[in-house]
Design an enzyme around this catalytic site. Structure first.
Site, PDB file in Angstrom:
ATOM      1  N   ASP A   1       0.883  -1.169   0.000  1.00 13.48           N
ATOM      2  CA  ASP A   1       0.000   0.000   0.000  1.00 13.48           C
ATOM      3  C   ASP A   1       0.923   1.222   0.000  1.00 13.48           C
ATOM      4  OD1 ASP A   1       0.944   0.212   2.602  1.00 13.48           O
ATOM      5  OD2 ASP A   1      -1.023   0.209   3.559  1.00 13.48           O
TER       6      ASP A   1
ATOM      7  N   CYS B   1       3.105  -3.352   4.042  1.00 10.46           N
ATOM      8  CA  CYS B   1       2.238  -2.252   4.447  1.00 10.46           C
ATOM      9  C   CYS B   1       2.824  -1.705   5.748  1.00 10.46           C
ATOM     10  CB  CYS B   1       0.766  -2.664   4.570  1.00 10.46           C
ATOM     11  SG  CYS B   1       0.363  -3.830   5.866  1.00 10.46           S
TER      12      CYS B   1
ATOM     13  N   THR C   1       2.174  -1.926   9.169  1.00 10.45           N
ATOM     14  CA  THR C   1       2.499  -2.926  10.190  1.00 10.45           C
ATOM     15  C   THR C   1       2.760  -4.299   9.589  1.00 10.45           C
ATOM     16  OG1 THR C   1       0.203  -3.621  10.427  1.00 10.45           O
ATOM     17  CG2 THR C   1       0.939  -1.816  11.863  1.00 10.45           C
TER      18      THR C   1
ATOM     19  N   HIS D   1      10.056 -23.252   8.670  1.00 12.29           N
ATOM     20  CA  HIS D   1       8.996 -23.913   9.433  1.00 12.29           C
ATOM     21  C   HIS D   1       7.609 -23.772   8.826  1.00 12.29           C
ATOM     22  CE1 HIS D   1      11.366 -23.978  13.519  1.00 12.29           C
ATOM     23  NE2 HIS D   1      12.047 -24.491  12.505  1.00 12.29           N
TER      24      HIS D   1
ATOM     25  N   HIS E   1       7.184 -30.083  10.374  1.00  8.26           N
ATOM     26  CA  HIS E   1       6.609 -28.811   9.921  1.00  8.26           C
ATOM     27  C   HIS E   1       5.597 -29.035   8.798  1.00  8.26           C
ATOM     28  CE1 HIS E   1       9.348 -26.851  12.542  1.00  8.26           C
ATOM     29  NE2 HIS E   1      10.395 -27.403  11.951  1.00  8.26           N
TER      30      HIS E   1
HETATM   31  C1  RB5 Z   1      -1.990   2.500   6.586  1.00 10.40           C
HETATM   32  O1  RB5 Z   1      -2.100   3.668   7.332  1.00 10.40           O
HETATM   33  C2  RB5 Z   1      -1.886   1.296   7.506  1.00 10.40           C
HETATM   34  O2  RB5 Z   1      -3.073   1.084   8.160  1.00 10.40           O
HETATM   35  C3  RB5 Z   1      -1.507   0.073   6.705  1.00 10.40           C
HETATM   36  O3  RB5 Z   1      -0.313   0.318   6.025  1.00 10.40           O
HETATM   37  C4  RB5 Z   1      -1.265  -1.194   7.483  1.00 10.40           C
HETATM   38  O4  RB5 Z   1      -0.446  -0.976   8.577  1.00 10.40           O
HETATM   39  C5  RB5 Z   1      -2.475  -1.956   7.844  1.00 10.40           C
HETATM   40  O5  RB5 Z   1      -2.415  -3.044   8.391  1.00 10.40           O
END
Ligand code: RB5
Length: 144
Positions: A10, A67, A69, A100, A135
């Site tokens: 993203d 993305c 997180t 694994h 595994h």
């Molecule tokens: C974007 O702001 C953020 O929510 C996205 O990149 C991600 O972390 C979502 O899981």
């Protein structure tokens, strides 16, 4: 034979994705970019599904998704039957999601690791092999 690898992100993962694409192409991988292509806020799911369809159709063998997180990408990708997307934040975890979990997709939390770390994790994941054995038994039990 040239390994085909798909990447997606993203807006939060876009810059790392661009750098990883260059790095992988230099290493001789054939890369398919499933977006996004701008810094405008977007929905990670759209790009995760595009990468998943690329793997499911055989267009690419494996993928890397980024993305903020990493969780949005991982949650979406893991809704696809048979896909295993592993979130990795250091080199050891990057190795283990292949050894694994035999993850076909590496997911990177772009807002929580440096690019240098993202790059090192990518190398570790690419160079590792699935260990099979116990595994494999565990992977076969994932589907509820
Ligand atoms: C974007 O702001 C953020 O929510 C996205 O990149 C991600 O972390 C979502 O899981």
């Amino acid at each position: 034979m040239c390994v085909k690898i798909g990447l997606c992100s993203d807006h939060a993962g876009l810059d790392y994705k661009a750098k990883l694409i260059k790095k992988l192409e230099k290493k001789g991988f054939e890369v398919v970019d499933y977006g996004t292509s701008s810094h405008e806020s977007c929905d990670y799911c759209d790009f995760a599904h595009a990468l998943a369809h690329g793997i499911e159709s055989g267009e690419v063998e494996k993928g890397i998704a980024l993305c903020g997180t990493g969780n949005g990408m991982a949650i979406t990708l893991n809704h696809h039957h048979g896909l295993r997307a592993g979130l990795a934040w250091n080199v050891e975890v990057g190795k283990l999601i292949k050894e694994h979990n035999n993850a076909q997709v590496l997911v990177l939390p772009a807002r929580f690791v440096s690019y240098r770390m993202a790059s090192a994790i990518t190398e570790a994941w690419l160079e590792s092999e699935f260990e099979g054995g116990r595994h494999l038994r565990r992977i076969e039990k994932i589907e509820p």
